[in-house]
Design a protein around this motif. Structure first.
Motif, short mmCIF file in Angstrom:
data_model
loop_
_atom_site.label_atom_id
_atom_site.label_comp_id
_atom_site.label_asym_id
_atom_site.label_seq_id
_atom_site.Cartn_x
_atom_site.Cartn_y
_atom_site.Cartn_z
N MET A 139 0.83 -1.21 0.00
CA MET A 139 0.00 0.00 0.00
C MET A 139 0.87 1.26 0.00
SD MET A 139 -2.97 -1.40 -0.11
CE MET A 139 -2.14 -2.76 -0.98
N LEU A 140 1.94 1.24 0.77
CA LEU A 140 2.83 2.41 0.82
C LEU A 140 3.55 2.61 -0.51
CD1 LEU A 140 4.34 2.02 4.41
CD2 LEU A 140 2.54 3.59 3.66
N ALA A 141 3.85 1.51 -1.21
CA ALA A 141 4.47 1.61 -2.54
C ALA A 141 3.52 2.31 -3.52
CB ALA A 141 4.85 0.23 -3.05
N ILE A 142 2.24 1.99 -3.44
CA ILE A 142 1.25 2.67 -4.28
C ILE A 142 1.20 4.15 -3.94
CG2 ILE A 142 -1.22 2.84 -4.81
CD1 ILE A 142 -1.40 -0.21 -4.33
N PHE A 143 1.15 4.47 -2.64
CA PHE A 143 1.12 5.86 -2.20
C PHE A 143 2.34 6.62 -2.71
CE2 PHE A 143 2.26 9.20 0.74
CZ PHE A 143 1.06 9.83 1.03
N ALA A 144 3.53 6.00 -2.57
CA ALA A 144 4.78 6.67 -2.96
C ALA A 144 4.85 6.90 -4.47
CB ALA A 144 5.98 5.85 -2.49
N PHE A 145 4.24 6.01 -5.26
CA PHE A 145 4.26 6.19 -6.71
C PHE A 145 3.29 7.30 -7.15
CE2 PHE A 145 2.79 5.16 -11.03
CZ PHE A 145 4.01 5.09 -11.69
N VAL A 146 2.14 7.36 -6.52
CA VAL A 146 1.11 8.30 -6.95
C VAL A 146 1.40 9.72 -6.49
CG1 VAL A 146 -1.35 8.89 -6.72
CG2 VAL A 146 -0.66 6.52 -7.07
N ARG A 147 1.93 9.90 -5.28
CA ARG A 147 2.04 11.25 -4.70
C ARG A 147 2.82 12.24 -5.57
NH1 ARG A 147 3.61 13.05 1.50
NH2 ARG A 147 3.42 15.29 1.10
N LEU A 199 -6.18 4.01 -0.21
CA LEU A 199 -7.45 3.54 0.35
C LEU A 199 -8.21 2.65 -0.63
CD1 LEU A 199 -8.99 6.52 2.36
CD2 LEU A 199 -8.75 4.16 3.13
N LEU A 200 -8.18 3.00 -1.89
CA LEU A 200 -8.84 2.16 -2.89
C LEU A 200 -8.28 0.74 -2.88
CD1 LEU A 200 -8.96 4.83 -5.70
CD2 LEU A 200 -10.96 3.50 -4.99
N ALA A 201 -6.96 0.65 -2.82
CA ALA A 201 -6.33 -0.67 -2.77
C ALA A 201 -6.64 -1.38 -1.46
CB ALA A 201 -4.82 -0.54 -2.97
N THR A 202 -6.49 -0.66 -0.35
CA THR A 202 -6.68 -1.27 0.97
C THR A 202 -8.09 -1.79 1.16
OG1 THR A 202 -5.02 0.22 1.93
CG2 THR A 202 -6.57 -0.81 3.45
N CYS A 203 -9.08 -1.05 0.68
CA CYS A 203 -10.49 -1.42 0.89
C CYS A 203 -11.03 -2.37 -0.16
CB CYS A 203 -11.35 -0.16 0.95
SG CYS A 203 -11.00 0.91 2.36
N LEU A 253 -4.62 -0.43 -11.59
CA LEU A 253 -5.99 0.09 -11.64
C LEU A 253 -6.25 1.05 -10.48
CD1 LEU A 253 -8.05 -3.07 -12.66
CD2 LEU A 253 -7.21 -1.21 -14.11
N PHE A 254 -5.64 0.79 -9.33
CA PHE A 254 -5.85 1.70 -8.20
C PHE A 254 -5.21 3.06 -8.48
CE2 PHE A 254 -5.67 -2.61 -6.09
CZ PHE A 254 -7.05 -2.74 -6.03
N VAL A 255 -4.10 3.04 -9.21
CA VAL A 255 -3.49 4.30 -9.64
C VAL A 255 -4.44 5.04 -10.59
CG1 VAL A 255 -1.52 5.35 -10.82
CG2 VAL A 255 -1.17 3.33 -9.37
N LEU A 256 -5.00 4.31 -11.55
CA LEU A 256 -5.94 4.91 -12.49
C LEU A 256 -7.18 5.44 -11.77
CD1 LEU A 256 -6.85 5.34 -15.49
CD2 LEU A 256 -7.99 3.12 -15.29
N PHE A 257 -7.73 4.64 -10.84
CA PHE A 257 -8.92 5.07 -10.10
C PHE A 257 -8.65 6.39 -9.37
CE2 PHE A 257 -10.68 0.48 -9.43
CZ PHE A 257 -10.93 0.39 -10.79
N ALA A 258 -7.49 6.46 -8.71
CA ALA A 258 -7.17 7.68 -7.95
C ALA A 258 -7.01 8.88 -8.87
CB ALA A 258 -5.90 7.45 -7.13
N ARG A 259 -6.37 8.64 -10.00
CA ARG A 259 -6.15 9.73 -10.95
C ARG A 259 -7.47 10.24 -11.52
NH1 ARG A 259 -2.83 9.31 -16.69
NH2 ARG A 259 -2.93 11.52 -17.23
N CYS A 260 -8.40 9.34 -11.76
CA CYS A 260 -9.65 9.70 -12.44
C CYS A 260 -10.84 9.72 -11.48
CB CYS A 260 -9.93 8.70 -13.57
SG CYS A 260 -8.61 8.58 -14.79
#
Length: 522
Positions: A101-109, A122-126, A327-334
């Motif tokens: 989850m932290l890797a996803i956060f660090a990539f998106v931020r 959160l999208l990934a975690t939930c 997909l969680f990256v895409l969801f957050a972006r969009c």
């Protein structure tokens, strides 16, 4: 505040932390190990510690070549610290999930901002598939971490051309290769497609054939494989590579886990719950792929994984998670594109209704099934689905309804995340414990009783290795001999009676522990 009417900025870290706790740590100890997979990994780790053999894994005394060694080492370290407890077996997976989850956060931020990073986490975690795999005492949480890290560094290498992310790709692939084998190399075909599509063939070739990169990979991954081959010989090659890796793809479906070409259409919607509607809504982003490098990378990563496993003969739902991280990256972006309440909330409401209806469904199935084991297991439903279950389920369902029809002061996507967090709490506080009690609690009780009684026990017509974990002793499979105890289920009692006399020692939920007395005397 995050824009007009949005959630306060200070809420996001707390929501992310709450999601991580509920998804990966709530009841980590209290829910029994699930068979087959959790029981098999845990018992193999227990035998590793008993045998002081940290090279080859064994399951009930038989070599287990199904998976490489890394997750067993992590589980063994955890058990050495905390003892033979469910918590200790699951802890490495939970910690790997947190890192994922932290890797996803660090990539998106750095690409889309702090709010988007928290949203992606959160999208990934939930997502229920991630939450369940992330706490299971198996290899997949750790593998998903290394798959995510390797793919993220592929994209960082594309952005910068620097050696550091390129070399890290080889590091993560090597660790993944020690976790689950060749599937850890997923970044290779995905990066080939991506760099080729962008016309960056030379940049890809420089990375793919990097002497430094391959030196890192071989230095980390090769020693255990070489040592295991030297110790076990061709049996290791045949079982691990030919059967459990290549055989899963090109051979017959293993353990009945087959499916048609559309299997993962439904599996991906299941794994992404309660965000399945987000995927359907954002499929329209495919039109923008041609101009956006990150969009191209996201869809190639997901698409290659989807197609690759769709043509595999062995299919399991969680395999598609290997391609869901982007997909969680895409969801957050969009996220701002999610405006329809029904797209956002219908899966949550259906899940809540199913949880509320489950006790009655289990009662109806128990009354109508011809399978004695299933009937006996579900007959424990009234004791399992108590007041606490209904209270949690009703709170979750009422909260989801409230968020669905709340005046639009908060954006739909933010309310969707809050509803998903509620659904995650219901899953971990009510549904998963109930399923664990129904299916696995009798196995745990039988194992603990067998440990107390001592003596020889055989596993007959059943494969539930968590019994050996709780018994803390090897339980071979085979035909019982007079004086031995037999671990089985009620479906096989008629056959046991035909073999001879037996005395029930334990019987609950369809699980049986009996002492075999020998052939009938005339």
């Amino acid at each position: 505040m995050n824009g007009k009417g949005g959630l306060p900025t200070r809420w996001w870290p707390w929501l992310f932390a709450a999601g991580i706790f509920v998804a990966f740590f709530l009841h980590l100890q209290g829910i029994p190990l699930f068979d087959l997979d959790e029981g098999a990994f845990s018992e193999a780790t227990r035998e590793m510690l008993v045998n002081h053999d940290f090279l080859t894994t064994y399951l009930n005394g038989v070599p287990r070549y199904a998976k490489p060694i890394l997750i067993y080492w992590f589980q063994a370290a955890s058990v050495s610290i905390f003892g033979v407890h469910t918590f200790a077996f699951r802890l490495p997976s939970a910690l790997a999930a947190v890192a994922w989850m932290l890797a996803i956060f660090a990539f998106v931020r750095p690409r889309f901002g702090r709010e988007a990073a928290y949203a992606a986490g959160l999208l990934a975690t939930c997502s229920m598939g991630v939450a369940i795999i992330g706490r299971a005492a198996i290899a997949d949480s750790l593998l998903n971490l290394f798959l995510a890290l390797s793919a993220f560094d592929v994209y960082r290498y594309y952005e910068t051309g620097r050696a550091a992310p390129r070399n890290r790709v080889f590091l993560w692939m090597a660790l993944g290769f020690l976790t689950k084998g060749p599937i850890a190399m997923l970044a290779v075909p995905v990066s080939l497609l991506f760099f080729g599509l962008r016309g960056e063939w030379r940049a890809w070739a420089r990375a793919a054939f990097s002497p430094v990169g391959w030196a890192i990979f071989l230095a980390i991954a090769a020693p255990w494989y070489i040592a295991e081959y030297l110790h076990q010989g061709q049996a290791f090659i045949d079982s691990f590579f030919l059967k459990n890796n290549f055989g899963r793809y090109g051979g017959h479906a293993m353990q009945g886990h087959g499916g048609d070409i559309f299997y993962y259409v439904f599996a991906v919607l299941l794994m992404l719950l309660p965000f399945s509607g987000w995927l359907l809504r954002l499929l329209g982003r495919l039109r923008a792929v041609r101009g956006e490098p990150l969009d191209q990378f996201i869809w190639l990563w997901f698409g290659f994984t989807f197609v690759f496993f769709s043509f595999s003969h062995t299919k399991l739902p969680h395999y598609i998670l290997y391609g869901c991280t982007p997909l969680f990256v895409l969801f957050a972006r969009c996220r701002e594109h999610i405006r329809s309440r029904w797209v956002a909330f219908l899966p949550v409401l259906l899940f809540g209704a199913l949880v509320l209806a489950l006790p009655e469904i289990s009662r109806l199935v128990a009354a109508r099934t011809s399978d004695a084991y299933v009937a006996a297991m579900l007959a424990r439903g009234p004791a399992v689905f108590g007041l606490g279950y209904y209270v949690v389920a009703l709170i979750g369902f009422a909260g989801a309804l409230w968020l669905t029809f709340w005046p639009p002061r908060w954006p739909v996507w933010q309310r969707s995340l809050l509803a998903a967090l509620l659904a995650l709490f219901v899953l971990m506080q009510a549904l998963l414990p109930a399923v664990g009690q129904l299916k696995q609690e009798p196995v745990m009780e039988a194992g603990l009783l067998a440990k107390k009684l001592g003596g020889t026990v055989v596993m007959w017509r059943i494969n539930m290795p968590s019994f050996s974990v709780y018994r803390q002793a090897i339980t071979p499979s085979g035909r019982p001999k007079p004086g031995e105890m037999v671990f089985t289920n009620v479906n096989h009692l008629p056959e046991l009676a035909h073999m001879g006399r037996y005395q029930l020692v334990y019987s609950s939920g369809g699980i049986v522990l009996a002492r075999f007395l020998g052939p009938q005397t005339k």
